[in-house]
Design an enzyme around this catalytic site. Structure first.
Site, mmCIF file in Angstrom:
data_model
loop_
_atom_site.group_PDB
_atom_site.id
_atom_site.type_symbol
_atom_site.label_atom_id
_atom_site.label_comp_id
_atom_site.label_asym_id
_atom_site.label_seq_id
_atom_site.Cartn_x
_atom_site.Cartn_y
_atom_site.Cartn_z
ATOM 1 N N GLU A 1 0.873 -1.248 0.044
ATOM 2 C CA GLU A 1 -0.031 0.029 0.054
ATOM 3 C C GLU A 1 0.763 1.133 0.068
ATOM 4 O O GLU A 1 0.494 2.339 0.406
ATOM 5 C CB GLU A 1 -1.062 -0.009 1.230
ATOM 6 N N THR B 1 5.172 2.061 0.048
ATOM 7 C CA THR B 1 6.482 1.719 0.820
ATOM 8 C C THR B 1 6.588 3.098 1.838
ATOM 9 O O THR B 1 5.875 3.923 1.369
ATOM 10 C CB THR B 1 7.640 1.678 0.206
#
Length: 382
Positions: free
Chosen positions: A364, A366
């Site tokens: 989702e 880094t």
């Protein structure tokens, strides 16, 4: 150790309490064996869908639970504390449904959404590509017009539920106009030309299948395009803002599980004539772990309340995802340290929590990307 939660209504408190009971009864006993065997618990997903947990944040008019995001995220945390794979399933499925629920036509919602949020159809979110991970605008999967349909060709990477999902929310390029050339499609799993790579051999979350998705001239009717041509990039980012809060909640639940395991061990293990939790060096370490869990929880709840109030929350979502997942990695690492040699074995769950925590800092977006989002917002005075 059970978390005493502040919830907006008695009904929400009852819901979270029910989820805790179900998770203790149905999830916790199966987690270790399923993760060892790499077996995805599809039957459990249907069960939690049929009791309404896959549609919690969606409006009741759409067949959802009508719950604030604040409540949905605390349900995710309860699930993650017992089995992170199942919590991830709920989060990714919710992410996959978001474009249709928020921007689908009334006809599209009526046709597909009830089964999607009712647990009969499991979703997957398909944005990343082998050469377009953090730089999502660089994706190259194409959707070419063919009469009243599109033909999709390309490869998607790191697809959670790859090969087991019933539908795939796919982002593909309908023009070369940069981010404005990306569109969103709802692709059924039985579409001709859809295939998958072998499941990735992952460090953790081994019961959750992750694969490459290949689209080889997949014919998708125009009625399965969500929004207008060119709306896809905005839909992708909108879904991710909410999805990052889901990851923050899952990471917090995982960290709580690691903390609980460390406390239980420290209370029962004696050295130098007393339980090791009474030694200041270890007691302070546990105190720092507890503070990390609490801070992650507070950040995702505050961000969720902004979302529920229709306030901007992108900045807060990135901060919550960044802090909660970094904290989860640290707490899981420290839990292994508290258990010493025992923590390094598979006889105790903390080694699994350690392996599972790492990916929270990666998917989702880094944590380096989250820092970029936050810093650019600060540069713009947001």
């Amino acid at each position: 150790m059970s978390v005493e939660r502040m919830l907006p209504t008695p009904e929400a408190a009852d819901l979270v309490g029910l989820v805790r009971e179900i998770a203790d009864r149905e999830l916790r006993p199966r987690a270790d064996d399923a993760e060892d065997a790499g077996e995805y618990p599809r039957d459990l997903v249907r069960t939690i869908g049929r009791i309404g947990l896959l549609g919690l944040p969606y409006d009741e008019s759409l067949g959802g639970g009508g719950q604030p995001y604040e409540v949905y995220l605390q349900v995710l945390e309860e699930l993650a504390e017992r089995w992170a794979t199942v919590a991830l399933t709920v989060s990714v499925h919710t992410l996959s449904c978001w474009p249709l629920a928020s921007h689908g036509t009334p006809e599209q919602r009526k046709r597909w959404l009830p089964d999607m949020i009712g647990g009969e159809l499991l979703g997957a979110y398909c944005l990343s590509e082998p050469q377009a991970g953090s730089d999502a605008a660089a994706l190259s999967t194409r959707a070419v017009r063919d009469g009243d349909s599109y033909r999709l060709t390309g490869t998607k990477a790191w697809i959670t539920h790859g090969g087991v999902a019933d539908f795939y929310t796919v982002f593909a390029r309908t023009s070369d106009d940069g981010p404005r050339g990306i569109s969103c499609f709802l692709v059924p799993a039985d579409a001709s030309g859809l295939s998958f790579g072998a499941p990735e051999r992952k460090l953790g979350l081994t019961a959750s299948p992750t694969t490459v998705l290949h689209l080889d001239d997949v014919l998708v009717p125009e009625e399965r395009r969500i929004g207008h041509e060119g709306d896809g990039f905005g839909l992708a980012l909108g879904a991710l803002n909410s999805g990052r809060l889901g990851v923050a909640a899952i990471a917090t639940g995982l960290a709580q599980a690691a903390l609980n395991a460390a406390i239980d061990y420290a209370r029962g293990r004696e050295q130098f004539g007393r339980p090791i939790i009474g030694h200041q060096g270890l007691g302070f370490l546990l105190a720092d772990m507890a503070a990390a869990v609490e801070s992650g929880r507070a950040l995702y709840v505050v961000a969720a309340r902004r979302r529920d109030a229709d306030m901007p929350f992108r900045h807060q979502a990135s901060v919550a995802k960044l802090v909660a997942t970094d904290n989860a990695m640290r707490v899981a690492t420290d839990a292994v340290q508290v258990l010493g040699g025992a923590g390094y074995t598979r006889d105790f769950p903390v080694e699994r929590y350690f392996r599972e925590a790492k990916v929270m800092q990666i998917f989702e977006g880094t944590n380096q990307i989250q820092r970029m989002v936050v810093s650019r917002g600060l540069e713009k005075g947001q």
